[in-house]
Structures are given as C-alpha cells and as structure tokens.
Design an enzyme around this catalytic site. Structure first.
Site, PDB file in Angstrom:
ATOM      1  N   ILE A 231     -10.508  -7.485 -12.893  1.00 14.81           N
ATOM      2  CA  ILE A 231     -12.007  -6.758 -12.259  1.00 14.81           C
ATOM      3  C   ILE A 231     -13.107  -7.155 -12.484  1.00 14.81           C
ATOM      4  CG2 ILE A 231     -12.909  -3.975 -12.298  1.00 14.81           C
ATOM      5  CD1 ILE A 231     -11.367  -4.621 -10.049  1.00 14.81           C
TER       6      ILE A 231
ATOM      7  N   LEU B   7      -4.431  -7.177  -7.217  1.00 13.27           N
ATOM      8  CA  LEU B   7      -3.990  -8.283  -7.820  1.00 13.27           C
ATOM      9  C   LEU B   7      -4.866  -8.956  -8.342  1.00 13.27           C
ATOM     10  CD1 LEU B   7      -1.069  -9.937  -5.785  1.00 13.27           C
ATOM     11  CD2 LEU B   7      -0.921  -8.077  -7.487  1.00 13.27           C
TER      12      LEU B   7
ATOM     13  N   HIS C 222       1.008  -0.257 -13.865  1.00  9.25           N
ATOM     14  CA  HIS C 222       1.188  -0.998 -13.359  1.00  9.25           C
ATOM     15  C   HIS C 222       2.822  -0.742 -14.118  1.00  9.25           C
ATOM     16  CE1 HIS C 222       1.832  -5.257 -15.350  1.00  9.25           C
ATOM     17  NE2 HIS C 222       2.490  -4.685 -15.784  1.00  9.25           N
TER      18      HIS C 222
ATOM     19  N   GLY D  78       0.976  -1.374  -0.333  1.00 12.21           N
ATOM     20  CA  GLY D  78      -0.055  -0.034  -0.201  1.00 12.21           C
ATOM     21  C   GLY D  78       0.396   1.519   0.109  1.00 12.21           C
TER      22      GLY D  78
ATOM     23  N   ASN E 226       1.671   2.769  -2.145  1.00 15.15           N
ATOM     24  CA  ASN E 226       1.116   4.238  -3.086  1.00 15.15           C
ATOM     25  C   ASN E 226      -0.560   4.436  -2.849  1.00 15.15           C
ATOM     26  OD1 ASN E 226       2.337   4.375  -5.976  1.00 15.15           O
ATOM     27  ND2 ASN E 226       2.271   1.927  -5.398  1.00 15.15           N
TER      28      ASN E 226
ATOM     29  N   ASP F  11      -4.540  -5.170 -17.272  1.00 16.43           N
ATOM     30  CA  ASP F  11      -3.853  -4.400 -18.393  1.00 16.43           C
ATOM     31  C   ASP F  11      -3.564  -4.113 -19.869  1.00 16.43           C
ATOM     32  OD1 ASP F  11      -1.621  -4.677 -16.558  1.00 16.43           O
ATOM     33  OD2 ASP F  11      -0.942  -6.415 -16.404  1.00 16.43           O
TER      34      ASP F  11
HETATM   35  C1  GAR Z   1       3.369  -1.221  -7.343  1.00 19.57           C
HETATM   36  O1  GAR Z   1       4.490  -1.491  -8.269  1.00 19.57           O
HETATM   37  C2  GAR Z   1       1.755  -1.651  -8.637  1.00 19.57           C
HETATM   38  O2  GAR Z   1       2.744  -1.567 -10.218  1.00 19.57           O
HETATM   39  C3  GAR Z   1       2.131  -3.034  -8.595  1.00 19.57           C
HETATM   40  O3  GAR Z   1       2.379  -2.904  -7.459  1.00 19.57           O
HETATM   41  C4  GAR Z   1       3.014  -2.497  -7.069  1.00 19.57           C
HETATM   42  C5  GAR Z   1       2.166  -2.123  -5.338  1.00 19.57           C
HETATM   43  O4  GAR Z   1       2.731  -1.638  -4.417  1.00 19.57           O
HETATM   44  N1  GAR Z   1       1.126  -3.722  -9.745  1.00 19.57           N
HETATM   45  C6  GAR Z   1       1.202  -4.815 -10.771  1.00 19.57           C
HETATM   46  O5  GAR Z   1       2.368  -4.938 -10.644  1.00 19.57           O
HETATM   47  C7  GAR Z   1      -0.668  -5.063 -11.262  1.00 19.57           C
HETATM   48  N2  GAR Z   1      -0.315  -5.803 -12.156  1.00 19.57           N
HETATM   49  P1  GAR Z   1       2.551  -1.131  -3.199  1.00 19.57           P
HETATM   50  O6  GAR Z   1       1.636  -2.052  -2.819  1.00 19.57           O
HETATM   51  O7  GAR Z   1       3.828  -0.822  -2.340  1.00 19.57           O
HETATM   52  O8  GAR Z   1       1.733   0.872  -3.545  1.00 19.57           O
END
Ligand code: GAR
Length: 192
Positions: free
Chosen positions: A91, A88, A107, A15, A17, A148
């Site tokens: 949707i 992951l 992504h 989390g 982001n 994606d």
């Molecule tokens: C991020 O790097 C995002 O781009 C990736 O998961 C990570 C989550 O990080 N998403 C994917 O790979 C989706 N296919 P976070 O939990 O620290 O935000």
C-alpha cells in the site's frame, strides 16, 4: 436516517473473504460494503462483485502507486474504511496517509512468523508445513508502509498435524478467516 460507514475491500484473487464480509454486513444498521477494488482483471472477486451487486473497480500499478487515482475514487465514494482481503500489492504511503489507522489486512499465519514480501496464500502454508509447525492461524492487523508489520488487532489459531498438507492448512485457516474477519472489521470500525 443514521449515518452508515462505507467500506471498500481490496482483493487480488478469489475474493471468498470479500464475499463473506459483504454478506455479513447485508442489512447492517451502520456499515455498508460499497466497493470492491482489484489489481487483477482476471480475479474471482470481480464475478463475486457482480453477483453481490457491489461495484468493482480494476486498477493498474500506475493508477495505484504513481498517481492518486485510487485515492480519488475512494474519496469520491465517501469511503471511510479500507479492508485488504487477499490483496498482494504494497500500500503506497499516500493511501496510508489518506486513511490513517483505517486500513486493515488479514494474513493467513500467526505474524510475525511467515510474513513479509512474497509470503502470501499457498507460499505461507507450504512454509508452515515444511517447518513442521504444530499450529498456524490468522492475523488481522492495521496496515503501515511495510508488508505485514502494522499493529496486530486479532489472532486466532488452528492445529497443524504431522499429516496435514499445505492444502489442509489452507482450509483450516480459511475457516478461521470467514469466522472472524467480518466481526473484527465491525468491532474495529465501530470503535474508531
Ligand atoms: C486469504 O487466505 C488471505 O489471508 C490471504 O489471501 C487469501 C485470499 O483469499 N492474504 C495474504 O496472503 C496476504 N499476504 P480469498 O481471495 O478467497 O479471500
């Protein structure tokens, strides 16, 4: 008082982001992060929600894919816009129909390369290094029924050197994510 757009963030993992986005919109005049949602009762995003004072909902596959429980929660909370930040699961069509062009995903690669089912997090960075790519980056895109594949809104690139490990690439990509994702959400939402 002027209307505020209410945003929900879905995350399956740490989390970081979700936290960066929430901090960016603290005291924003027209956008508020109202809810975190996760499919993972162990996810770091739950702790971050507590720390940030954002209500957090944990849901099951059944709540999400077979019933409209999650959509009902979003509607009851008057959510206008949905952000996937490291979420992951695919949707379901019902959620896409409820929020047409109002769901965005980040992504950790330059789509259409390194996308699709199973391509997430470290799997992406490992593949980028294994293929001796000289660049990687981020893609922010609208979400449709396929992993994606929705329309790209924004991309940013970083260099990948021959000595970079997957962890090095992950760090560079995360810098780009935290730098750009909140602003892209803001621009997309305010131009709907
Ligand atoms: C991020 O790097 C995002 O781009 C990736 O998961 C990570 C989550 O990080 N998403 C994917 O790979 C989706 N296919 P976070 O939990 O620290 O935000």
């Amino acid at each position: 008082m002027s209307r505020k757009y209410r945003v929900a963030i879905f995350a399956s993992g740490s989390g970081s982001n979700a936290e960066t986005i929430t901090k960016y919109f603290e005291n924003h005049p027209s956008i508020i992060i109202s809810l975190f949602l996760t499919n993972n009762a162990e996810a770091g995003v739950i702790k971050r929600g507590k720390k940030l004072g954002v209500p957090t909902m944990v849901f099951s596959k059944k709540n999400f894919a077979e019933r409209d429980d999650v959509i009902k929660v979003l509607e009851n909370m008057h959510i206008d816009f949905v952000v996937l930040a490291g979420f992951l699961w695919l949707i379901p069509e019902s959620l896409i129909k409820a929020y047409p062009n109002k769901i965005v995903n980040i992504h950790p690669a330059l789509l259409p390369k390194y996308g699709g089912k199973g391509m997430w997090g470290h799997h992406v960075h490992e593949a980028v290094v294994a293929n001796k790519e000289t660049e990687s980056g981020i893609t922010i895109h609208f979400v449709n029924e396929h992993y994606d594949e929705g329309e790209t809104i924004f991309q940013a690139k970083c260099e990948v050197t021959s000595s970079d490990t997957p962890e090095d690439v992950a760090k560079k990509v995360q810098v780009l994510e935290h730098q750009h994702f909140p602003k892209v959400i803001e621009n997309t939402l305010l131009n709907l």
